[in-house]
Motif scaffolding. Sequence first.
Motif, PDB file in Angstrom:
ATOM      1  N   THR A   1       0.835  -1.206   0.000  1.00  0.00           N
ATOM      2  CA  THR A   1       0.000   0.000   0.000  1.00  0.00           C
ATOM      3  C   THR A   1       0.867   1.253   0.000  1.00  0.00           C
ATOM      4  O   THR A   1       0.592   2.220  -0.730  1.00  0.00           O
ATOM      5  CB  THR A   1      -0.931  -0.003   1.219  1.00  0.00           C
ATOM      6  OG1 THR A   1      -1.806  -1.123   1.143  1.00  0.00           O
ATOM      7  CG2 THR A   1      -1.754   1.282   1.267  1.00  0.00           C
TER       8      THR A   1
ATOM      9  N   GLU B   1       1.201   4.196  -2.964  1.00  0.00           N
ATOM     10  CA  GLU B   1       1.037   5.617  -2.699  1.00  0.00           C
ATOM     11  C   GLU B   1       2.180   6.415  -3.323  1.00  0.00           C
ATOM     12  O   GLU B   1       1.962   7.520  -3.836  1.00  0.00           O
ATOM     13  CB  GLU B   1       1.001   5.862  -1.190  1.00  0.00           C
ATOM     14  CG  GLU B   1      -0.257   5.336  -0.514  1.00  0.00           C
ATOM     15  CD  GLU B   1      -0.178   5.447   0.995  1.00  0.00           C
ATOM     16  OE1 GLU B   1       0.906   5.807   1.504  1.00  0.00           O
ATOM     17  OE2 GLU B   1      -1.186   5.169   1.668  1.00  0.00           O
ATOM     18  N   ARG B   2       3.373   5.873  -3.314  1.00  0.00           N
ATOM     19  CA  ARG B   2       4.532   6.578  -3.833  1.00  0.00           C
ATOM     20  C   ARG B   2       4.644   6.481  -5.352  1.00  0.00           C
ATOM     21  O   ARG B   2       5.228   7.363  -5.980  1.00  0.00           O
ATOM     22  CB  ARG B   2       5.798   6.037  -3.152  1.00  0.00           C
ATOM     23  CG  ARG B   2       5.923   6.534  -1.724  1.00  0.00           C
ATOM     24  CD  ARG B   2       6.685   5.602  -0.805  1.00  0.00           C
ATOM     25  NE  ARG B   2       6.753   6.180   0.540  1.00  0.00           N
ATOM     26  CZ  ARG B   2       5.727   6.166   1.400  1.00  0.00           C
ATOM     27  NH1 ARG B   2       4.582   5.583   1.073  1.00  0.00           N
ATOM     28  NH2 ARG B   2       5.859   6.732   2.601  1.00  0.00           N
TER      29      ARG B   2
END
Length: 265
Positions: free
Chosen positions: A177, A181-182
């Motif tokens: 996760t 996000e990155r």
Amino acid sequence: MTVGAHGILNRHPWLESGDAEEFREQVMDLALVRAEAYGWHAPYGWRTPQGKKLFHVPERWLECDKGGDWAGGDEVRELAWMRADIPEDVRHPRLPVLPMTRMLFDALGRVGDVAFTALCTYLPLQITAGDASEDLDDMREWFSLASPSAPVDVHVTVSAAPTAAWDAPKEAARVLTAVRERLGTAAEARMPSRSDAARLVRRGTSGELLQGTRPMAQFAIRAREWSPEVAAWLTETAGDALRATGHASPAVVTVSSASSSASHQ
């Protein structure tokens, strides 16, 4: 910190003569000259004779060992690797993954054609601190400019010493996760299928860099392109995701092309 570049090197025909081992050492020495040209490398140590610290800049390091396998042929080898000392009191969020990777491939590309297959990096995450989000945002924007019409499959393996944190059944998913996000929309990440995971275990070389480790998390990435720079970006992304999820011990991140892994098992 250690960065290893894996692949196949076909030396330029006009550079084939002479002692191969001696020539390799000359090229690796020139790689450090290249690093100094970029202003990355700390060639004289970290202190003056008076004890004053030098090069207190996170993008610089002190080379302490290097090598590579130039035996030739069509077998994938660790063509070039470098080990570097980084002062623990630098306390910066980023390690010099990209500078060290770029330096190795500048040197290899100068003497031949390289079929790049994998980047294997030992990350001393325990010495990092701070927020790298702005730098990672910039990297994501850079790679999002590539055409999405011909995506490539990339494998990412995180190896580390067993700890209580990794015992949680969904810990790898939690790291995934953070990776997503990155990456944003510049690349897609998922858990690999069982067959992909088995291949990643066989492909990994982390045991040589960090004893007592085993694969803790494995991700299948759909990126827009494949290059040493992409591998460095995905390595940094994985490292920062580990930090964000509370993993502050050393880890080895292996980023490899799915097609090359299938071809050279």
